[in-house]
Design a protein around this motif. Structure first.
Motif, short mmCIF file in Angstrom:
data_model
loop_
_atom_site.label_atom_id
_atom_site.label_comp_id
_atom_site.label_asym_id
_atom_site.label_seq_id
_atom_site.Cartn_x
_atom_site.Cartn_y
_atom_site.Cartn_z
N UNK A 177 0.82 -1.22 0.00
CA UNK A 177 0.00 0.00 0.00
C UNK A 177 0.85 1.26 0.00
N UNK A 178 1.95 1.22 -0.77
CA UNK A 178 2.84 2.38 -0.92
C UNK A 178 3.33 2.93 0.41
N UNK A 179 3.50 2.05 1.38
CA UNK A 179 4.05 2.47 2.66
C UNK A 179 3.05 3.10 3.61
N UNK A 180 1.77 3.15 3.23
CA UNK A 180 0.77 3.75 4.12
C UNK A 180 0.44 2.77 5.26
N UNK A 181 0.12 3.30 6.45
CA UNK A 181 -0.24 2.42 7.56
C UNK A 181 -1.35 1.45 7.15
N UNK A 182 -1.08 0.18 7.39
CA UNK A 182 -1.94 -0.90 6.90
C UNK A 182 -2.31 -1.84 8.04
N UNK A 183 -3.57 -2.27 8.07
CA UNK A 183 -4.00 -3.24 9.06
C UNK A 183 -3.45 -4.59 8.65
N UNK A 184 -2.54 -5.12 9.43
CA UNK A 184 -1.78 -6.31 9.06
C UNK A 184 -2.67 -7.49 8.72
N UNK A 185 -3.67 -7.75 9.51
CA UNK A 185 -4.47 -8.97 9.35
C UNK A 185 -5.26 -9.00 8.06
N UNK A 186 -5.69 -7.83 7.57
CA UNK A 186 -6.55 -7.81 6.39
C UNK A 186 -5.91 -7.11 5.19
N UNK A 187 -4.75 -6.48 5.39
CA UNK A 187 -4.03 -5.85 4.29
C UNK A 187 -4.68 -4.59 3.75
N UNK A 188 -5.53 -3.94 4.53
CA UNK A 188 -6.26 -2.74 4.11
C UNK A 188 -5.64 -1.51 4.77
N UNK A 189 -5.55 -0.42 4.02
CA UNK A 189 -5.04 0.82 4.60
C UNK A 189 -5.95 1.32 5.71
N UNK A 190 -5.35 1.84 6.75
CA UNK A 190 -6.12 2.45 7.83
C UNK A 190 -6.99 3.56 7.27
N UNK A 191 -6.45 4.34 6.36
CA UNK A 191 -7.19 5.48 5.80
C UNK A 191 -8.43 5.03 5.05
N UNK A 192 -8.39 3.86 4.40
CA UNK A 192 -9.56 3.37 3.68
C UNK A 192 -10.71 3.08 4.64
N UNK A 193 -10.39 2.55 5.81
CA UNK A 193 -11.41 2.29 6.81
C UNK A 193 -11.95 3.60 7.39
N UNK A 194 -11.03 4.49 7.74
CA UNK A 194 -11.45 5.74 8.40
C UNK A 194 -12.24 6.64 7.46
N UNK A 195 -11.94 6.60 6.17
CA UNK A 195 -12.67 7.45 5.22
C UNK A 195 -14.15 7.09 5.20
N UNK A 196 -14.47 5.83 5.37
CA UNK A 196 -15.87 5.42 5.41
C UNK A 196 -16.54 5.87 6.70
N UNK A 197 -15.78 5.84 7.80
CA UNK A 197 -16.32 6.33 9.07
C UNK A 197 -16.61 7.82 8.97
N UNK A 198 -15.65 8.56 8.40
CA UNK A 198 -15.84 10.01 8.26
C UNK A 198 -17.02 10.34 7.36
N UNK A 199 -17.29 9.47 6.41
CA UNK A 199 -18.41 9.70 5.49
C UNK A 199 -19.76 9.43 6.14
N UNK A 200 -19.74 8.97 7.38
CA UNK A 200 -20.97 8.79 8.13
C UNK A 200 -21.56 7.40 8.10
N UNK A 201 -20.82 6.42 7.57
CA UNK A 201 -21.33 5.06 7.54
C UNK A 201 -21.38 4.49 8.96
N UNK A 202 -22.32 3.63 9.19
CA UNK A 202 -22.48 3.01 10.51
C UNK A 202 -21.24 2.19 10.85
N UNK A 203 -20.79 2.31 12.09
CA UNK A 203 -19.60 1.58 12.50
C UNK A 203 -19.78 0.07 12.36
N UNK A 204 -20.99 -0.40 12.63
CA UNK A 204 -21.24 -1.83 12.52
C UNK A 204 -21.07 -2.32 11.09
N UNK A 205 -21.49 -1.51 10.12
CA UNK A 205 -21.36 -1.90 8.72
C UNK A 205 -19.90 -1.89 8.28
#
Length: 225
Positions: A177-205
């Protein structure tokens, strides 16, 4: 003898802005800039201006992406020393001694910091990191503690586990992920997860989509606040 890592470009190619690099390792941005480019200072006795050498290697001048992974890792180690209570006035000569006695320029990135370097820094045999200038102990166990969060390849830092996230393992890997902080277990950037939270999506989803437990998601949100 240490060998070069498989893809040296991954470690020396600029991946971060200085502000982003400072945020990842949780260092003050102004401090990171001084480490990257040195600092002018007035010499009291001579009454003249001097300039300290950079502590980080390979940081480019200008804006945009200027910081390679190697420099980010060096900054991470320096910040660990600083947080443990060692003042910068003592860190600089310590790095110089490490470079001289270990015999390589980027001694902070070397796995030999755990062996040769530890012997250089830990002089009193009681697990205290000492000031190399006068051998006065200043704090305990910091070398082994921060090295637990670092992985090595061919003798040099290749990956950092960011301990501030606590319940979720977040890594910085220049080959992922070009050196961006990544969640080791799932290989997803932290920012990808947080961007959805900031967009107002439900935390459970969000948590369900990424397979994150509520406490893991909360840790990511808290550290990004």
């Amino acid at each position: 003898m240490q060998t070069q890592r498989t893809d040296e470009l991954a470690y020396t190619t600029p991946l971060y802005s200085q502000a982003e690099a400072a945020r990842i390792i949780q260092a003050p941005p102004t401090s990171f800039t001084r480490w990257a480019h040195g600092q002018r200072f007035k010499q009291r006795q001579q009454g003249r201006w001097g300039e300290s050498a950079p502590l980080l290697t390979g940081v480019l001048a200008g804006r945009g992406l200027t910081v390679p992974f190697n420099a980010l890792a060096e900054g991470y180690i320096i910040e660990a020393f600083r947080r443990a209570g060692l003042p910068m006035a003592r860190i600089r000569p310590a790095i110089e001694v490490l470079r001289d006695e270990i015999g390589i320029d980027n001694a902070l990135l070397s796995h030999r910091l755990m062996t040769d370097g530890a012997e250089i820094l830990i002089r009193n045999g009681e697990g205290d990191l000492v000031v190399v200038r006068n051998h006065q102990g200043v704090f305990k166990e910091v070398v082994s503690e921060f090295l637990k969060s670092i992985q090595y390849e061919n003798g040099y830092v290749s990956l950092i586990h960011l301990p501030t996230f606590e319940v979720v393992d977040v890594v910085v890997d220049p080959n992922r992920n070009s050196g961006h902080p990544t969640i080791e277990r799932i290989g997803v950037r932290v920012e990808d997860v947080l961007s959805r939270v900031r967009a107002g999506e439900a935390l459970s989803e969000v948590g369900e989509d990424y397979g994150l437990e509520p406490r893991e998601l909360r840790s990511l949100i808290i550290q990004a606040a």
